[in-house]
Design a protein around this motif. Structure first.
Motif, PDB file in Angstrom:
ATOM      1  N   ALA A  21     -10.067  54.771  55.463  1.00  0.00           N
ATOM      2  CA  ALA A  21      -8.702  54.242  55.445  1.00  0.00           C
ATOM      3  C   ALA A  21      -8.464  53.450  54.170  1.00  0.00           C
ATOM      4  CB  ALA A  21      -8.462  53.367  56.666  1.00  0.00           C
ATOM      5  N   GLN A  22      -7.347  53.710  53.522  1.00  0.00           N
ATOM      6  CA  GLN A  22      -6.928  52.984  52.333  1.00  0.00           C
ATOM      7  C   GLN A  22      -5.723  52.111  52.699  1.00  0.00           C
ATOM      8  OE1 GLN A  22      -8.790  53.475  49.369  1.00  0.00           O
ATOM      9  NE2 GLN A  22     -10.053  54.581  50.852  1.00  0.00           N
ATOM     10  N   THR A  23      -5.565  50.997  52.004  1.00  0.00           N
ATOM     11  CA  THR A  23      -4.521  50.033  52.345  1.00  0.00           C
ATOM     12  C   THR A  23      -3.511  49.887  51.212  1.00  0.00           C
ATOM     13  OG1 THR A  23      -6.063  48.789  53.736  1.00  0.00           O
ATOM     14  CG2 THR A  23      -4.085  47.637  53.013  1.00  0.00           C
ATOM     15  N   LEU A  24      -2.233  49.787  51.595  1.00  0.00           N
ATOM     16  CA  LEU A  24      -1.156  49.515  50.649  1.00  0.00           C
ATOM     17  C   LEU A  24      -0.325  48.355  51.169  1.00  0.00           C
ATOM     18  CD1 LEU A  24       0.213  53.099  49.843  1.00  0.00           C
ATOM     19  CD2 LEU A  24      -1.326  51.720  48.440  1.00  0.00           C
ATOM     20  N   LYS A  25       0.175  47.526  50.251  1.00  0.00           N
ATOM     21  CA  LYS A  25       1.087  46.438  50.597  1.00  0.00           C
ATOM     22  C   LYS A  25       2.474  46.809  50.074  1.00  0.00           C
ATOM     23  CE  LYS A  25      -0.323  42.178  50.510  1.00  0.00           C
ATOM     24  NZ  LYS A  25      -0.815  40.857  50.056  1.00  0.00           N
ATOM     25  N   LEU A  26       3.418  46.980  50.978  1.00  0.00           N
ATOM     26  CA  LEU A  26       4.767  47.422  50.649  1.00  0.00           C
ATOM     27  C   LEU A  26       5.777  46.367  51.063  1.00  0.00           C
ATOM     28  CD1 LEU A  26       4.474  51.026  52.177  1.00  0.00           C
ATOM     29  CD2 LEU A  26       3.784  50.267  49.887  1.00  0.00           C
ATOM     30  N   ALA A  27       6.939  46.381  50.418  1.00  0.00           N
ATOM     31  CA  ALA A  27       7.956  45.389  50.757  1.00  0.00           C
ATOM     32  C   ALA A  27       9.341  45.903  50.408  1.00  0.00           C
ATOM     33  CB  ALA A  27       7.692  44.070  50.036  1.00  0.00           C
ATOM     34  N   THR A  28      10.340  45.280  51.024  1.00  0.00           N
ATOM     35  CA  THR A  28      11.738  45.474  50.647  1.00  0.00           C
ATOM     36  C   THR A  28      12.369  44.102  50.483  1.00  0.00           C
ATOM     37  OG1 THR A  28      13.825  46.579  51.218  1.00  0.00           O
ATOM     38  CG2 THR A  28      12.585  45.635  53.042  1.00  0.00           C
ATOM     39  N   TYR A  29      13.227  43.968  49.437  1.00  0.00           N
ATOM     40  CA  TYR A  29      13.762  42.642  49.124  1.00  0.00           C
ATOM     41  C   TYR A  29      15.141  42.783  48.479  1.00  0.00           C
ATOM     42  CZ  TYR A  29      12.971  37.627  48.056  1.00  0.00           C
ATOM     43  OH  TYR A  29      13.009  36.260  48.028  1.00  0.00           O
ATOM     44  N   ASN A  30      16.162  42.327  49.186  1.00  0.00           N
ATOM     45  CA  ASN A  30      17.493  42.186  48.597  1.00  0.00           C
ATOM     46  C   ASN A  30      17.484  40.861  47.848  1.00  0.00           C
ATOM     47  OD1 ASN A  30      20.228  41.363  48.151  1.00  0.00           O
ATOM     48  ND2 ASN A  30      20.921  42.760  49.725  1.00  0.00           N
ATOM     49  N   ILE A  31      17.590  40.918  46.521  1.00  0.00           N
ATOM     50  CA  ILE A  31      17.381  39.715  45.701  1.00  0.00           C
ATOM     51  C   ILE A  31      18.669  38.925  45.444  1.00  0.00           C
ATOM     52  CG2 ILE A  31      15.404  40.818  44.582  1.00  0.00           C
ATOM     53  CD1 ILE A  31      17.238  40.895  42.002  1.00  0.00           C
ATOM     54  N   ALA A 248       2.150  59.528  58.494  1.00  0.00           N
ATOM     55  CA  ALA A 248       0.956  59.447  57.641  1.00  0.00           C
ATOM     56  C   ALA A 248       0.418  58.025  57.543  1.00  0.00           C
ATOM     57  CB  ALA A 248       1.280  59.974  56.237  1.00  0.00           C
ATOM     58  N   PHE A 249       1.251  57.041  57.855  1.00  0.00           N
ATOM     59  CA  PHE A 249       0.883  55.635  57.709  1.00  0.00           C
ATOM     60  C   PHE A 249       0.684  54.971  59.063  1.00  0.00           C
ATOM     61  CE2 PHE A 249       3.527  56.716  54.024  1.00  0.00           C
ATOM     62  CZ  PHE A 249       2.700  56.333  52.982  1.00  0.00           C
ATOM     63  N   THR A 250      -0.285  54.065  59.109  1.00  0.00           N
ATOM     64  CA  THR A 250      -0.491  53.182  60.254  1.00  0.00           C
ATOM     65  C   THR A 250      -0.201  51.762  59.798  1.00  0.00           C
ATOM     66  OG1 THR A 250      -2.215  54.615  61.177  1.00  0.00           O
ATOM     67  CG2 THR A 250      -2.141  52.329  61.953  1.00  0.00           C
ATOM     68  N   ALA A 274       7.687  42.405  54.436  1.00  0.00           N
ATOM     69  CA  ALA A 274       6.433  42.855  53.854  1.00  0.00           C
ATOM     70  C   ALA A 274       5.571  43.504  54.925  1.00  0.00           C
ATOM     71  CB  ALA A 274       5.683  41.673  53.235  1.00  0.00           C
ATOM     72  N   ILE A 275       4.923  44.589  54.559  1.00  0.00           N
ATOM     73  CA  ILE A 275       4.035  45.263  55.502  1.00  0.00           C
ATOM     74  C   ILE A 275       2.735  45.645  54.812  1.00  0.00           C
ATOM     75  CG2 ILE A 275       5.944  46.152  56.888  1.00  0.00           C
ATOM     76  CD1 ILE A 275       5.439  48.913  55.663  1.00  0.00           C
ATOM     77  N   GLU A 276       1.704  45.769  55.604  1.00  0.00           N
ATOM     78  CA  GLU A 276       0.420  46.310  55.149  1.00  0.00           C
ATOM     79  C   GLU A 276       0.165  47.587  55.931  1.00  0.00           C
ATOM     80  OE1 GLU A 276      -4.026  44.987  55.975  1.00  0.00           O
ATOM     81  OE2 GLU A 276      -3.069  43.632  54.536  1.00  0.00           O
ATOM     82  N   VAL A 277      -0.028  48.679  55.224  1.00  0.00           N
ATOM     83  CA  VAL A 277      -0.218  49.969  55.881  1.00  0.00           C
ATOM     84  C   VAL A 277      -1.548  50.578  55.471  1.00  0.00           C
ATOM     85  CG1 VAL A 277       2.264  50.372  55.982  1.00  0.00           C
ATOM     86  CG2 VAL A 277       0.948  51.329  54.084  1.00  0.00           C
ATOM     87  N   ARG A 278      -2.028  51.471  56.316  1.00  0.00           N
ATOM     88  CA  ARG A 278      -3.236  52.206  56.006  1.00  0.00           C
ATOM     89  C   ARG A 278      -2.935  53.694  56.072  1.00  0.00           C
ATOM     90  NH1 ARG A 278      -5.802  48.172  59.827  1.00  0.00           N
ATOM     91  NH2 ARG A 278      -6.544  46.517  58.453  1.00  0.00           N
ATOM     92  N   TYR A 279      -3.631  54.440  55.258  1.00  0.00           N
ATOM     93  CA  TYR A 279      -3.517  55.884  55.316  1.00  0.00           C
ATOM     94  C   TYR A 279      -4.899  56.489  55.169  1.00  0.00           C
ATOM     95  CZ  TYR A 279      -4.009  55.834  50.194  1.00  0.00           C
ATOM     96  OH  TYR A 279      -4.472  55.656  48.912  1.00  0.00           O
ATOM     97  N   ALA A 280      -5.068  57.708  55.683  1.00  0.00           N
ATOM     98  CA  ALA A 280      -6.356  58.377  55.575  1.00  0.00           C
ATOM     99  C   ALA A 280      -6.544  58.918  54.178  1.00  0.00           C
ATOM    100  CB  ALA A 280      -6.456  59.514  56.600  1.00  0.00           C
ATOM    101  N   ARG A 281      -7.659  58.593  53.577  1.00  0.00           N
ATOM    102  CA  ARG A 281      -7.939  59.064  52.230  1.00  0.00           C
ATOM    103  C   ARG A 281      -7.996  60.590  52.209  1.00  0.00           C
ATOM    104  NH1 ARG A 281     -12.975  57.009  48.459  1.00  0.00           N
ATOM    105  NH2 ARG A 281     -12.602  58.379  46.678  1.00  0.00           N
ATOM    106  N   PRO A 282      -7.280  61.234  51.292  1.00  0.00           N
ATOM    107  CA  PRO A 282      -7.255  62.699  51.257  1.00  0.00           C
ATOM    108  C   PRO A 282      -8.614  63.276  50.894  1.00  0.00           C
ATOM    109  CG  PRO A 282      -6.184  61.815  49.312  1.00  0.00           C
ATOM    110  CD  PRO A 282      -6.466  60.654  50.218  1.00  0.00           C
ATOM    111  N   LYS A 283      -8.836  64.501  51.337  1.00  0.00           N
ATOM    112  CA  LYS A 283     -10.102  65.176  51.046  1.00  0.00           C
ATOM    113  C   LYS A 283     -10.148  65.562  49.578  1.00  0.00           C
ATOM    114  CE  LYS A 283     -10.608  67.048  55.712  1.00  0.00           C
ATOM    115  NZ  LYS A 283     -10.743  68.263  56.544  1.00  0.00           N
TER     116      LYS A 283
END
Length: 283
Positions: A21-31, A248-250, A274-283
């Motif tokens: 599992a790989q992790t990404l930190k994603l966000a949305t922000y109206n500035i 694809a994301f958890t 803000a969210i932290e998501v995981r995805y399965a590393r591709p083969k």
């Protein structure tokens, strides 16, 4: 004996690798756009705190809204580790608000990018249905340089007046996600100007293609709604800023970040999601 054990470990590692599992930190922000009437909350007062929040949270990708050209340049200067994609909604170049996506340029390779208008003529600058203003969706196709994982990130800002426009915008974006990403991994972030009880929200969340991160996160931290109007005493459970994800994301963590500065000021009239998501590393 040692050689056999070593080879067995290597074999197990090779077999386990594609499932890591790989992790990404994603966000949305109206500035909040640079409104000259915002004297106490002027853009240049808010910028250091807003940029500092982004850097401290260390987002990998960030969808932003209400970004005027001068703000885009200011953010680019304050976030040297990030590149961005997007155009102004008024002319498809530099005029009007952007909905840019910021991404870590060392971590991701940008494969494709584009912007479409939320209207019956999405390929050209236009105002759709009963919308008060032109509205856009900016997207990018990215590849994680370390894993090869490819995904699409869409970022938008729905109209604040047009009920029909919001409904049709949701349908249009779903169609575009399908056309561009197919069954591949996709993220949709933005200020949707509707909360979780609205039909436009339901069109996306119940589509079977994308799901609200809030609804699937293992850990949720949501002490407030996402619109604060520069008033920290404003309390609501209404979430009008959302991040939707394909299967694809958890989602490991979801948070509405209610940071303040200077004795109770907020960096924007919206709180970032803000969210932290995981995805399965591709083969």
């Amino acid at each position: 004996m040692f050689k056999k054990v070593f080879l067995a470990v290597l074999l197990l590692s090779a077999l386990a690798g594609p499932l890591t599992a790989q992790t990404l930190k994603l966000a949305t922000y109206n500035i909040r756009y640079d409104n000259k009437q915002d004297t106490a909350n002027a853009w240049l007062r808010r910028l250091p705190h807003l940029a500092g929040l982004i850097k401290f949270q260390d987002f990998d990708l960030l969808g932003t809204q209400e970004v005027l050209r001068n703000q885009l340049l200011d953010l680019a200067g304050a976030l040297p580790g990030y590149a961005h994609v997007g155009v102004g909604r008024d002319d498809g170049k530099e005029a009007g608000e952007y909905a840019p996506i910021f991404y870590k340029k060392a971590k991701f390779e940008l494969l494709k990018q584009g912007t479409f208008w939320l209207s019956p003529t999405p390929a050209v600058p236009s105002k759709g249905w009963d919308a008060a203003l032109p509205r856009i969706c900016t997207w990018g196709q990215f590849r994680d340089r370390s894993t090869g994982f490819v995904f699409y990130f869409f970022n938008t800002h729905f109209d604040h007046i047009g009920v029909v426009a919001r409904r049709e915008s949701a349908k249009l974006i779903l169609a575009k996600v399908q056309a561009l990403a197919g069954t591949g991994a996709a993220v949709l972030s933005g200020d949707f100007n509707v909360d979780q009880r609205n039909e436009s929200y339901d069109l996306v969340n119940a589509s079977g293609r994308l799901k609200d991160a809030y609804a699937t996160a293992a850990l949720v931290y949501a002490p407030s709604g996402t619109f604060n109007d520069f008033d920290t005493k404003t309390k609501s459970d209404a979430r009008i800023d959302h991040i939707f994800l394909s299967p694809a994301f958890t989602v490991a963590r979801y948070g509405i970040l209610t940071d303040t500065y200077g004795g109770g000021k907020t960096p924007s009239d919206h709180y970032p999601v803000a969210i932290e998501v995981r995805y399965a590393r591709p083969k």
